[in-house]
Design an enzyme around this catalytic site. Structure first.
Site, PDB file in Angstrom:
ATOM      1  N   TYR A 142       0.694  -1.144  -0.073  1.00  0.00           N
ATOM      2  CA  TYR A 142       0.125   0.108   0.030  1.00  0.00           C
ATOM      3  C   TYR A 142       0.878   1.177  -0.018  1.00  0.00           C
ATOM      4  O   TYR A 142       0.770   2.065  -0.713  1.00  0.00           O
ATOM      5  CB  TYR A 142      -1.061  -0.018   1.199  1.00  0.00           C
ATOM      6  CG  TYR A 142      -1.607   1.402   1.449  1.00  0.00           C
ATOM      7  CD1 TYR A 142      -2.643   1.670   0.478  1.00  0.00           C
ATOM      8  CD2 TYR A 142      -1.241   2.258   2.470  1.00  0.00           C
ATOM      9  CE1 TYR A 142      -3.050   3.027   0.676  1.00  0.00           C
ATOM     10  CE2 TYR A 142      -1.748   3.543   2.637  1.00  0.00           C
ATOM     11  CZ  TYR A 142      -2.924   3.898   1.890  1.00  0.00           C
ATOM     12  OH  TYR A 142      -3.177   5.263   1.943  1.00  0.00           O
ATOM     13  N   GLY A 143       1.711   1.224   0.859  1.00  0.00           N
ATOM     14  CA  GLY A 143       2.661   2.404   1.114  1.00  0.00           C
ATOM     15  C   GLY A 143       3.329   2.543  -0.205  1.00  0.00           C
ATOM     16  O   GLY A 143       3.742   3.635  -0.650  1.00  0.00           O
TER      17      GLY A 143
END
Ligand code: WQD
Length: 328
Positions: free
Chosen positions: A141-142
């Site tokens: 996600y990051g």
């Protein structure tokens, strides 16, 4: 002169729509409704249901609505799910963004705001995270958010679009009860859920190197997130091509998980029943993530107005609206 807000039927997007309209901006919403709720989009706001992977629909939408700026919030945002389904996250968050930027670069778009996240910093080992703290995401996600920032910056530079990446810290609260978060994947709603089921809240790890042993976060009211978008959007149009801002959106104040749960017990009236039980640490949780909010203050003259109590009070109003039996 319309702002297209992708993900405008989502929790944060709906707040951005509301804040920009209240300030007199013309807005339209583009959302695939995979997690968004059309009831959040005001009736008089143009709404296009579509995916950010649909190049033709995006191109037509930008042209038909005379879009001058894009606020891009449509994305997948579950950290755990991103570990299980990284390719899905790269497709939705990176390929979707690329498709949108291609459409924007081929049209009349002059400003592009990208919804980024403190997740780009990973496990920062500093008291206050500045925008110059090295980015080292620890989950897909990051990674998709960091790759997104790079793509937005490069495309903006090449195609004369002013750009901003806004790195949200821990979003909570609601500007109105019917706009509250319907997900139960963050601390505040997770505690509400346990309390209203008659269960004690859980603290994931009480042996961190922090004052009370629990993790410390920079909780920020979603209404403040929305006002930061408005300020950034206006700054991009004013300053024009060549502008590129990377900004933390936080309060610059740490609140521990234990403090937040105490506040929830107080606000909800659950009191002693909100005394948490301790569970093992959750994998990948940094001990402390608190923003330096200096850059956004000096760049945009913006700072947060709401405190942690206001976040809990407003989130609880939203929770009670959907769960009428919740109130004590
Ligand atoms: C906060 C703290 C938990 C529930 C995540 C993403 C981040 C961003 C925001 C999107 C942690 C603890 C939680 C509970 C607990 N997302 N906790 N008991 O992990 O800081 O940030 O959401 O951009 O990228 O990682 O938020 O709300 O999940 O947790 O003790 O029942 O509360 O362990 O320390 P997090 P969170």
């Amino acid at each position: 002169m319309t702002w297209l807000i992708t993900g405008g039927a989502g929790f944060i997007g709906a707040h951005v729509v509301r804040a920009m309209r209240a300030a007199g901006e013309r807005v339209a919403v583009y959302d695939d409704l995979s997690t968004g709720d059309p009831a959040r989009v005001p009736r008089d706001v143009p709404f296009v249901r579509g995916s950010t992977l649909d190049a033709e629909l995006l191109r037509r939408t930008l042209a038909d609505l005379s879009v001058c700026g894009v606020v891009h919030l449509a994305a997948k945002k579950q950290v755990g799910e991103s570990v299980e389904r990284p390719l899905h996250y790269y497709r939705e968050n990176v390929q979707g963004l690329q498709t949108l930027l291609e459409a924007a670069a081929g049209g009349e778009v002059r400003a592009f705001l990208f919804s980024s996240s403190a997740a780009v910093y990973g496990m920062p080992d500093v008291r206050l995270v500045t925008e110059n703290t090295p980015c080292a995401p620890i989950n897909p996600y990051g990674e998709t958010k960091l790759a997104g920032e790079w793509m937005v910056r490069a495309a903006g530079r090449a195609h004369g679009i002013a750009t901003a990446s806004l790195r949200y810290f821990n979003v909570a609260g609601a500007a109105a009860p019917d706009l509250a978060d319907t997900g139960v994947s963050n601390l505040v709603p997770m505690v509400f859920e346990r309390l209203t089921r008659g269960e004690a809240p859980v603290v994931f790890g009480d042996d961190y190197d922090t004052d009370d042993g629990t993790c410390v976060r920079d909780f920020i009211h979603v209404d403040d997130i929305a006002s930061a978008h408005l300020a950034a959007a206006r700054a991009l149009l004013d300053r024009g091509p060549g502008t590129d801002l990377t900004l933390n959106i936080g309060r610059g104040e740490g609140v521990s998980v234990r403090e937040m749960i105490g506040l929830i017990g107080d606000v909800t009236g659950y009191g002693a029943a909100a005394e948490p039980v301790s569970a093992p640490r959750r994998a990948g949780d940094p001990a402390r993530v608190v923003a330096s909010a200096d850059r956004i203050r000096s760049e945009l003259g913006w700072s947060a107005r709401h405190d942690a109590r206001a976040m809990v009070v407003s989130a609880w109003e939203g929770w009670c609206l959907r769960n009428p039996g919740a109130r004590r």
